[in-house]
Write a protein that holds these residues in place. Structure first.
Motif, PDB file in Angstrom:
ATOM      1  N   PHE A  69     -32.158  31.412  -4.364  1.00  0.00           N
ATOM      2  CA  PHE A  69     -31.815  32.154  -5.805  1.00  0.00           C
ATOM      3  C   PHE A  69     -31.850  30.712  -6.608  1.00  0.00           C
ATOM      4  CE2 PHE A  69     -29.075  33.071  -9.240  1.00  0.00           C
ATOM      5  CZ  PHE A  69     -29.830  34.118  -9.887  1.00  0.00           C
ATOM      6  N   ILE A  70     -30.936  29.751  -6.269  1.00  0.00           N
ATOM      7  CA  ILE A  70     -30.682  28.721  -6.960  1.00  0.00           C
ATOM      8  C   ILE A  70     -31.988  27.819  -7.049  1.00  0.00           C
ATOM      9  CG2 ILE A  70     -29.473  26.617  -6.977  1.00  0.00           C
ATOM     10  CD1 ILE A  70     -27.060  28.188  -5.803  1.00  0.00           C
ATOM     11  N   VAL A  71     -32.785  27.705  -6.018  1.00  0.00           N
ATOM     12  CA  VAL A  71     -33.902  26.778  -6.244  1.00  0.00           C
ATOM     13  C   VAL A  71     -34.968  27.547  -6.853  1.00  0.00           C
ATOM     14  CG1 VAL A  71     -35.838  25.982  -4.696  1.00  0.00           C
ATOM     15  CG2 VAL A  71     -33.587  25.866  -3.748  1.00  0.00           C
ATOM     16  N   SER A  72     -35.140  28.783  -6.809  1.00  0.00           N
ATOM     17  CA  SER A  72     -36.094  29.545  -7.711  1.00  0.00           C
ATOM     18  C   SER A  72     -35.496  29.469  -9.269  1.00  0.00           C
ATOM     19  CB  SER A  72     -36.495  30.843  -7.065  1.00  0.00           C
ATOM     20  OG  SER A  72     -35.485  31.795  -7.136  1.00  0.00           O
ATOM     21  N   MET A  73     -34.584  29.696  -9.506  1.00  0.00           N
ATOM     22  CA  MET A  73     -33.909  29.723 -10.882  1.00  0.00           C
ATOM     23  C   MET A  73     -34.252  28.195 -11.464  1.00  0.00           C
ATOM     24  SD  MET A  73     -30.385  30.756 -12.502  1.00  0.00           S
ATOM     25  CE  MET A  73     -29.556  29.285 -11.734  1.00  0.00           C
ATOM     26  N   LEU A  74     -33.669  27.329 -10.605  1.00  0.00           N
ATOM     27  CA  LEU A  74     -34.008  25.958 -11.363  1.00  0.00           C
ATOM     28  C   LEU A  74     -35.445  25.531 -11.311  1.00  0.00           C
ATOM     29  CD1 LEU A  74     -31.230  24.216  -9.209  1.00  0.00           C
ATOM     30  CD2 LEU A  74     -31.070  24.842 -11.850  1.00  0.00           C
ATOM     31  N   GLY A  75     -36.164  26.116 -10.394  1.00  0.00           N
ATOM     32  CA  GLY A  75     -37.672  25.790 -10.525  1.00  0.00           C
ATOM     33  C   GLY A  75     -38.420  26.348 -11.915  1.00  0.00           C
ATOM     34  N   PHE A  76     -38.062  27.695 -11.794  1.00  0.00           N
ATOM     35  CA  PHE A  76     -38.725  28.448 -13.143  1.00  0.00           C
ATOM     36  C   PHE A  76     -38.014  27.708 -14.427  1.00  0.00           C
ATOM     37  CE2 PHE A  76     -39.821  31.581 -10.203  1.00  0.00           C
ATOM     38  CZ  PHE A  76     -41.147  31.995 -10.592  1.00  0.00           C
ATOM     39  N   SER A  77     -36.696  27.488 -14.553  1.00  0.00           N
ATOM     40  CA  SER A  77     -36.294  26.765 -15.625  1.00  0.00           C
ATOM     41  C   SER A  77     -36.615  25.607 -15.917  1.00  0.00           C
ATOM     42  CB  SER A  77     -34.597  26.934 -15.437  1.00  0.00           C
ATOM     43  OG  SER A  77     -34.133  28.214 -15.396  1.00  0.00           O
ATOM     44  N   SER A  78     -37.065  24.715 -14.901  1.00  0.00           N
ATOM     45  CA  SER A  78     -37.183  23.355 -15.301  1.00  0.00           C
ATOM     46  C   SER A  78     -38.769  23.536 -15.636  1.00  0.00           C
ATOM     47  CB  SER A  78     -36.942  22.468 -13.909  1.00  0.00           C
ATOM     48  OG  SER A  78     -37.686  23.027 -13.025  1.00  0.00           O
ATOM     49  N   TYR A  79     -39.615  23.887 -15.146  1.00  0.00           N
ATOM     50  CA  TYR A  79     -40.976  24.223 -15.582  1.00  0.00           C
ATOM     51  C   TYR A  79     -40.813  24.495 -16.991  1.00  0.00           C
ATOM     52  CZ  TYR A  79     -45.855  25.284 -15.917  1.00  0.00           C
ATOM     53  OH  TYR A  79     -47.001  25.286 -16.386  1.00  0.00           O
ATOM     54  N   ASN A  80     -40.117  25.553 -17.413  1.00  0.00           N
ATOM     55  CA  ASN A  80     -40.122  25.832 -19.062  1.00  0.00           C
ATOM     56  C   ASN A  80     -39.562  24.912 -19.805  1.00  0.00           C
ATOM     57  OD1 ASN A  80     -41.323  28.614 -19.597  1.00  0.00           O
ATOM     58  ND2 ASN A  80     -39.914  29.094 -17.690  1.00  0.00           N
ATOM     59  N   VAL A  81     -38.537  24.120 -19.242  1.00  0.00           N
ATOM     60  CA  VAL A  81     -37.967  23.020 -20.166  1.00  0.00           C
ATOM     61  C   VAL A  81     -39.002  21.991 -20.319  1.00  0.00           C
ATOM     62  CG1 VAL A  81     -36.041  21.115 -20.081  1.00  0.00           C
ATOM     63  CG2 VAL A  81     -35.500  23.454 -19.543  1.00  0.00           C
ATOM     64  N   ILE A  82     -39.683  21.698 -19.429  1.00  0.00           N
ATOM     65  CA  ILE A  82     -40.715  20.602 -19.067  1.00  0.00           C
ATOM     66  C   ILE A  82     -41.892  21.041 -20.282  1.00  0.00           C
ATOM     67  CG2 ILE A  82     -42.522  19.333 -18.044  1.00  0.00           C
ATOM     68  CD1 ILE A  82     -40.721  19.534 -15.442  1.00  0.00           C
ATOM     69  N   VAL A  83     -42.009  22.186 -20.333  1.00  0.00           N
ATOM     70  CA  VAL A  83     -43.245  22.661 -21.293  1.00  0.00           C
ATOM     71  C   VAL A  83     -42.534  22.632 -22.682  1.00  0.00           C
ATOM     72  CG1 VAL A  83     -44.367  24.830 -22.184  1.00  0.00           C
ATOM     73  CG2 VAL A  83     -44.504  24.146 -19.795  1.00  0.00           C
ATOM     74  N   LEU A  84     -41.315  22.918 -22.900  1.00  0.00           N
ATOM     75  CA  LEU A  84     -40.505  22.771 -24.101  1.00  0.00           C
ATOM     76  C   LEU A  84     -40.368  21.307 -24.511  1.00  0.00           C
ATOM     77  CD1 LEU A  84     -38.902  24.714 -26.412  1.00  0.00           C
ATOM     78  CD2 LEU A  84     -36.912  24.023 -25.049  1.00  0.00           C
ATOM     79  N   VAL A  85     -40.210  20.374 -23.777  1.00  0.00           N
ATOM     80  CA  VAL A  85     -39.981  19.098 -24.277  1.00  0.00           C
ATOM     81  C   VAL A  85     -41.301  18.437 -24.502  1.00  0.00           C
ATOM     82  CG1 VAL A  85     -39.162  16.814 -23.364  1.00  0.00           C
ATOM     83  CG2 VAL A  85     -37.851  18.838 -23.091  1.00  0.00           C
ATOM     84  N   SER A  86     -42.379  18.518 -23.751  1.00  0.00           N
ATOM     85  CA  SER A  86     -43.572  17.844 -23.795  1.00  0.00           C
ATOM     86  C   SER A  86     -44.567  18.698 -24.651  1.00  0.00           C
ATOM     87  CB  SER A  86     -44.172  17.631 -22.491  1.00  0.00           C
ATOM     88  OG  SER A  86     -44.752  18.812 -21.808  1.00  0.00           O
ATOM     89  N   GLY A  87     -44.371  19.828 -24.688  1.00  0.00           N
ATOM     90  CA  GLY A  87     -45.302  20.750 -25.304  1.00  0.00           C
ATOM     91  C   GLY A  87     -46.628  20.895 -24.734  1.00  0.00           C
ATOM     92  N   ILE A  88     -46.877  20.680 -23.382  1.00  0.00           N
ATOM     93  CA  ILE A  88     -47.886  20.812 -22.735  1.00  0.00           C
ATOM     94  C   ILE A  88     -47.926  21.970 -21.738  1.00  0.00           C
ATOM     95  CG2 ILE A  88     -49.633  19.940 -21.074  1.00  0.00           C
ATOM     96  CD1 ILE A  88     -48.542  16.989 -21.677  1.00  0.00           C
ATOM     97  N   PRO A  89     -48.682  23.049 -21.941  1.00  0.00           N
ATOM     98  CA  PRO A  89     -48.399  24.312 -21.241  1.00  0.00           C
ATOM     99  C   PRO A  89     -48.495  24.581 -19.826  1.00  0.00           C
ATOM    100  CG  PRO A  89     -50.284  24.637 -22.685  1.00  0.00           C
ATOM    101  CD  PRO A  89     -49.842  23.037 -23.000  1.00  0.00           C
ATOM    102  N   ALA A  90     -49.388  23.664 -19.205  1.00  0.00           N
ATOM    103  CA  ALA A  90     -49.552  23.562 -17.935  1.00  0.00           C
ATOM    104  C   ALA A  90     -49.817  22.323 -17.142  1.00  0.00           C
ATOM    105  CB  ALA A  90     -51.051  24.206 -17.477  1.00  0.00           C
ATOM    106  N   PHE A  91     -49.397  21.884 -15.992  1.00  0.00           N
ATOM    107  CA  PHE A  91     -49.480  20.983 -15.306  1.00  0.00           C
ATOM    108  C   PHE A  91     -50.038  21.150 -13.811  1.00  0.00           C
ATOM    109  CE2 PHE A  91     -46.768  18.437 -17.838  1.00  0.00           C
ATOM    110  CZ  PHE A  91     -45.823  19.030 -18.544  1.00  0.00           C
ATOM    111  N   GLU A  92     -51.060  20.532 -13.859  1.00  0.00           N
ATOM    112  CA  GLU A  92     -51.581  20.910 -12.542  1.00  0.00           C
ATOM    113  C   GLU A  92     -51.294  20.349 -11.415  1.00  0.00           C
ATOM    114  OE1 GLU A  92     -54.744  22.617 -12.488  1.00  0.00           O
ATOM    115  OE2 GLU A  92     -54.517  22.851 -14.450  1.00  0.00           O
ATOM    116  N   TYR A  93     -50.380  19.248 -11.344  1.00  0.00           N
ATOM    117  CA  TYR A  93     -49.788  18.749 -10.149  1.00  0.00           C
ATOM    118  C   TYR A  93     -48.601  19.566  -9.739  1.00  0.00           C
ATOM    119  CZ  TYR A  93     -46.615  16.612 -13.637  1.00  0.00           C
ATOM    120  OH  TYR A  93     -45.994  16.307 -14.760  1.00  0.00           O
TER     121      TYR A  93
END
Length: 155
Positions: A69-93
């Protein structure tokens, strides 16, 4: 909590983000914020369902559930934070990372479905018995209308 309040908490942030955004970049950024809110609502609901049902079902250990639960919540949240900060919607890596996070989420949803089915039937269900509830947990906006009244009965 009532099923319609959970539904509104999940559906209203994206609608508000779309209505308040003035251009495409603002809509994407507000959409990322709406996703964070939706992720928070969804994960809080899964946590509460699993822990309230674990108290009712005997011999339930949630140690793997908590880790996943903690790993998946942090993973989904961090991905959205990265999108929010960088403005790039997708990261291939990050694709492999996203698949791993999704696998952890699947385990959490299966655990919640199994606990609900165990509470309903009074015995440990088989794999196929849990699939209906699992898919209802997976499609949260629809599943909340069926699952939350059953969770309310258990509490």
């Amino acid at each position: 909590m009532k099923h319609w309040t959970l539904f509104l908490l999940l559906i209203s942030p994206p609608i508000v983000a779309t209505l308040l955004g003035k251009n495409e970049k603002e809509i994407e950024q507000m959409g990322a914020i709406a996703n964070l809110i939706g992720i928070g609502v969804f994960f809080c609901w899964i946590w509460n369902v699993a822990h309230s049902l674990a108290d009712k079902v005997s011999d339930t250990k949630l140690s793997y559930f908590r880790i996943c639960f903690i790993v998946s919540m942090l993973g989904f949240s961090s991905y959205n934070v990265i999108v929010l900060v960088s403005g790039i919607p997708a990261f291939e890596y990050l694709r492999a990372f996203q698949l791993l996070i999704f696998a952890f989420l699947v385990y959490c949803l299966y655990t919640a479905a199994k606990l609900l089915k165990t509470w309903e039937s009074g015995s440990s269900p088989k794999l196929l018995d849990n699939l209906g509830y699992f898919f209802l947990f997976l499609i949260f906006p629809i599943g909340v209308w069926v699952l939350q009244p059953k969770v309310n009965k258990s509490v």
